[in-house]
Design an enzyme around this catalytic site. Sequence first.
Site, PDB file in Angstrom:
ATOM      1  N   ARG A  70     -19.698 -38.887 -15.971  1.00 19.17           N
ATOM      2  CA  ARG A  70     -20.185 -37.559 -16.362  1.00 19.17           C
ATOM      3  C   ARG A  70     -21.485 -37.293 -15.613  1.00 19.17           C
ATOM      4  O   ARG A  70     -22.502 -37.944 -15.850  1.00 19.17           O
ATOM      5  CB  ARG A  70     -20.441 -37.516 -17.878  1.00 19.17           C
ATOM      6  CG  ARG A  70     -20.851 -36.148 -18.395  1.00 19.17           C
ATOM      7  CD  ARG A  70     -19.683 -35.179 -18.316  1.00 19.17           C
ATOM      8  NE  ARG A  70     -19.967 -33.964 -19.056  1.00 19.17           N
ATOM      9  CZ  ARG A  70     -20.106 -32.747 -18.518  1.00 19.17           C
ATOM     10  NH1 ARG A  70     -20.009 -32.608 -17.197  1.00 19.17           N
ATOM     11  NH2 ARG A  70     -20.328 -31.689 -19.283  1.00 19.17           N
ATOM     12  N   GLY A  71     -21.436 -36.364 -14.681  1.00 16.91           N
ATOM     13  CA  GLY A  71     -22.560 -36.128 -13.784  1.00 16.91           C
ATOM     14  C   GLY A  71     -23.853 -35.779 -14.480  1.00 16.91           C
ATOM     15  O   GLY A  71     -24.929 -36.284 -14.107  1.00 16.91           O
ATOM     16  N   GLU A  72     -23.795 -34.934 -15.481  1.00 19.92           N
ATOM     17  CA  GLU A  72     -25.034 -34.487 -16.122  1.00 19.92           C
ATOM     18  C   GLU A  72     -25.714 -35.605 -16.902  1.00 19.92           C
ATOM     19  O   GLU A  72     -26.910 -35.544 -17.184  1.00 19.92           O
ATOM     20  CB  GLU A  72     -24.756 -33.301 -17.054  1.00 19.92           C
ATOM     21  CG  GLU A  72     -23.922 -33.644 -18.286  1.00 19.92           C
ATOM     22  CD  GLU A  72     -23.675 -32.426 -19.168  1.00 19.92           C
ATOM     23  OE1 GLU A  72     -23.807 -32.592 -20.399  1.00 19.92           O
ATOM     24  OE2 GLU A  72     -23.358 -31.342 -18.640  1.00 19.92           O
ATOM     25  N   ASP A  73     -24.952 -36.667 -17.211  1.00 19.72           N
ATOM     26  CA  ASP A  73     -25.548 -37.800 -17.932  1.00 19.72           C
ATOM     27  C   ASP A  73     -26.272 -38.765 -16.986  1.00 19.72           C
ATOM     28  O   ASP A  73     -27.399 -39.203 -17.264  1.00 19.72           O
ATOM     29  CB  ASP A  73     -24.463 -38.579 -18.681  1.00 19.72           C
ATOM     30  CG  ASP A  73     -23.990 -37.875 -19.941  1.00 19.72           C
ATOM     31  OD1 ASP A  73     -24.626 -36.885 -20.328  1.00 19.72           O
ATOM     32  OD2 ASP A  73     -22.970 -38.315 -20.517  1.00 19.72           O
ATOM     33  N   GLY A  84     -14.712 -25.036  -0.748  1.00 15.99           N
ATOM     34  CA  GLY A  84     -13.852 -23.864  -0.804  1.00 15.99           C
ATOM     35  C   GLY A  84     -12.392 -24.165  -1.059  1.00 15.99           C
ATOM     36  O   GLY A  84     -11.546 -23.287  -0.913  1.00 15.99           O
ATOM     37  N   GLU A 128      -9.278 -37.174 -14.937  1.00 20.25           N
ATOM     38  CA  GLU A 128      -9.420 -38.320 -14.037  1.00 20.25           C
ATOM     39  C   GLU A 128      -8.994 -39.604 -14.734  1.00 20.25           C
ATOM     40  O   GLU A 128      -8.311 -40.455 -14.154  1.00 20.25           O
ATOM     41  CB  GLU A 128     -10.862 -38.460 -13.562  1.00 20.25           C
ATOM     42  CG  GLU A 128     -11.314 -37.424 -12.552  1.00 20.25           C
ATOM     43  CD  GLU A 128     -12.786 -37.540 -12.198  1.00 20.25           C
ATOM     44  OE1 GLU A 128     -13.263 -36.726 -11.396  1.00 20.25           O
ATOM     45  OE2 GLU A 128     -13.458 -38.455 -12.738  1.00 20.25           O
TER      46      GLU A 128
END
Length: 909
Positions: A19-22, A52, A86
């Site tokens: 989780r990127g924001e973590d 894109g 994922e």
Amino acid sequence: MATRSIPHRWKYDVFVSFRGEDIRKSFMDHLFNDFKQKGIHAFRDDRELPKGEEIFPHLYKAIEESRFLIVIFSKNYASSSWCLRELVKILRCKQMGKPKHEVQIIFYDVKPNDVRKQTGSYAGAFAKHDVSNRTEVDKWKEALSMAANLSGWDLQDMTNGFESKFIDSISREILKRLCDGPLHVGENLVGIDFHVNKLKLSRFVRSDKVSMIGICGISGIGKTTLAKAIYNLMYVYFEGSCFCEDVQAVTKRQGLIHVQMQLIDKIMKTKDVKISSISEGTVLIKQGIACKPILLVLDDVDDHEQLEALAGSTDWFYPGSFIIFTGKDKQLLRSHEVDIIHEMETLDDFHAHELFIMNAFGKKHPTKDYKELASQVVKYLQGHPLALKVFGRLLYEKSVHVWKSELDRLQTYPNSEIQQKLRPSFDGLDFDQKRIFLDIACSFIGENKDFVANVLDDSNCFAHANIEVLVDKSLITLSQHDMSLQMHELVQSMAREIVREESNTPGHRSRIWISSAFYDVLSENKVMEEVEVLVLLLKKFNHKIQIDGNAFTHMKNLRILKIYLPKVGRFWQPFSLEQAVNFSGTLQYLSNKLRLLYWHGYPFEFLPSYFYPENIVAIDLSYSRIKNFWTTPKRFTRLKVMKLRYCLNLISTPDFTEIRNLEELNLEGCVNLVEVHPSIGMLKRLVVLNMRNCKRFESFPLKVEMDSLQVLSLSGCLKLDKLPEFWGRTKPFVELHIDRTAIKELPSFVFSQKNLEPLSFVRPDWFMPKWWMSYCPFSLPSKQQYPQRLVSSSLAGLHKLQAADFSYRNKVSGRIKSLTELHVDRTAITEVPSVVSSLINLESLSFGGQGKIQPRWWTKITAPFRFRFRSQKLPKSIEGLSYLEDLYLEGNTFRLSHRVWISETRCLE
């Protein structure tokens, strides 16, 4: 399973789902940096996703192409639908297992129970998913429960919350397991695909049995390279794998226990176990490999103790395991009951040239000056991969002059790097095996295996058994065509170097093969009693070979003497012996230890008076001046071959009374031979008798009991008018040649010869080229001389006849189903009967009449065949020969006025 892709099965070492924001800017940034420092290639979504485009297909592809799949559960992991998708994909890849991914779970700041039961922060995340992603919630919950039940790493438990230690532990574990991955095979792999495809490796994947295969061949031929290539292709399909490289060398340096420890460490994944004996190690190995299917490669094994200590039997292994051995000794692996022994072959010309060019020129293409030299090097090295690479690197960016110099040296002195690789195979032989190996290398390449064994065998040597050992160790090979002994040029070069090392003086070595460098070695007093083998191929040297008859007085231990003319195919290539040799002195002595005596052009009329080699096996005095042999009969119980071809002074044969085991007698071209000793009729073991062109020979003895005779050639015996009946025969004839004789009637026994393949029979008053009738397998006189029924009825019973020549006849009939060759040249025949179209085994047809030919039947031939044709014009019906493979039109004078289409795709112009 393309070989070129073997080292690159995985595009990435690691894919991390997080989780990127973590943790992106903290824990993950440090983890990715540590991966980079340790050389671990990880997929990073912030750098490798194309801009894109739809993201999920690229993420899923990255997951599929990564060996290690790491899932990091943090507090907000479950709030991301991307992360959960994922996770589902990762677990699906793990379940499929094709290829085998390794999944690692990390609990960063959550407990396994929160993930398993979706409590705490995970409960709040799923409350939102129940509203927005209802259709996927159930499989996400199942995936989280499944992942939480996998063994994983917990930040708090492992390092008490210290992230740097935790990251180091993770990357070290990944790096360790990566070492269990693909092995480095090397660059410029050539020809490996052929062996991989031949082995059909897919049958060993998920098999229900334990499979063992052996890969054998001479040193440097690519056994280890192939084993590594197979390992790289196959290890992902097994729960454990181990490649033990160069077992015999490691055992010699560090002991067999060291190899056992390597195997235990790889399969059991532990370094804590210590063993104090081979027996203790064997017990541990049996325990470790019995619980899961593994891939095990034991490279270069050379001893039963190694096999028993590392892979004693299939009973040790879990079903589905695959064990590969490489080595030079086929018998070692055969006795260990491996399922398959795959023999490595040398590279074919195309691949050999490709490998050499890669190493000699890199990415460049050879210029015209180098192409011919490159072809010469490739031809000499005979497709040996190591040698091709060594010489390619040696000649890289060297001048043409250096290339020529190295090529000359290569043909005289072996390369040290290659010798270092080949020499252990020789050093591992016992005394008798070494002796036989050197004898073969210097004297018997191309000779029949059983013949050589008979020559070399004695009470202490056991040549038959020891030749088998040399074959099993790949030092010699057997031609499947005629069971002749063959040896790779580099192995033969090694053998001759071993002999050269015996002494700096050629005449003091055990074996001498004469070259232009030693043209005077047979001068008096230059050879000593150490010489056991003397070989001289008579050809045009820069200097004449000096042979002093008195030099043989010193050679008390001479066992093999070969002074012989070259042979090309089936034909000898005689030339004036005076162009090659200078004889001087007298011959008072030849060693009585001789077991083989070949002396083409023997310059003396008699053999030495005290020469009595009791154990001699073969005598060949062709093209010699010999007049007579022993004045009294000699007992030669081991003599099997006697060749006296073109001995123009020979009037009568030796007395064969005490030579009862003779199997081949060749008197071809003895034009002054008038009579044969009556004892020739009692040679009950004689198989081949060749008296071709003995023009003055008139008759056989009254009593002929050649029970074993199978090949009889009397072609050109112009005064011979009758064949004996060969009473008491136990074996049928296979070949009978009686063309150009005075024989007017075939004996009755000829028509009962069911196994007869070639037969020649033509009267001398019919013109025939001098050279061909010994090889034209079947011929008959004209209808005016002999009844037509001789062909049509009597020959129909010759079921094994394979070739027929009806040249000079005016009609052909009869049916011989086994016929593969038919010749009807120079005849008055204008129509070959349609029955010939039923010859299903016909391979070659030769047809040339004196008139116009319009065979109507030949379009019915339904098997591939060759056609040699001669006539006044090309018949129109040739356009229907759809099975024609080769067409020979030499000697014709007609011209083609238009295209002649043989089939839809082939035409004549």
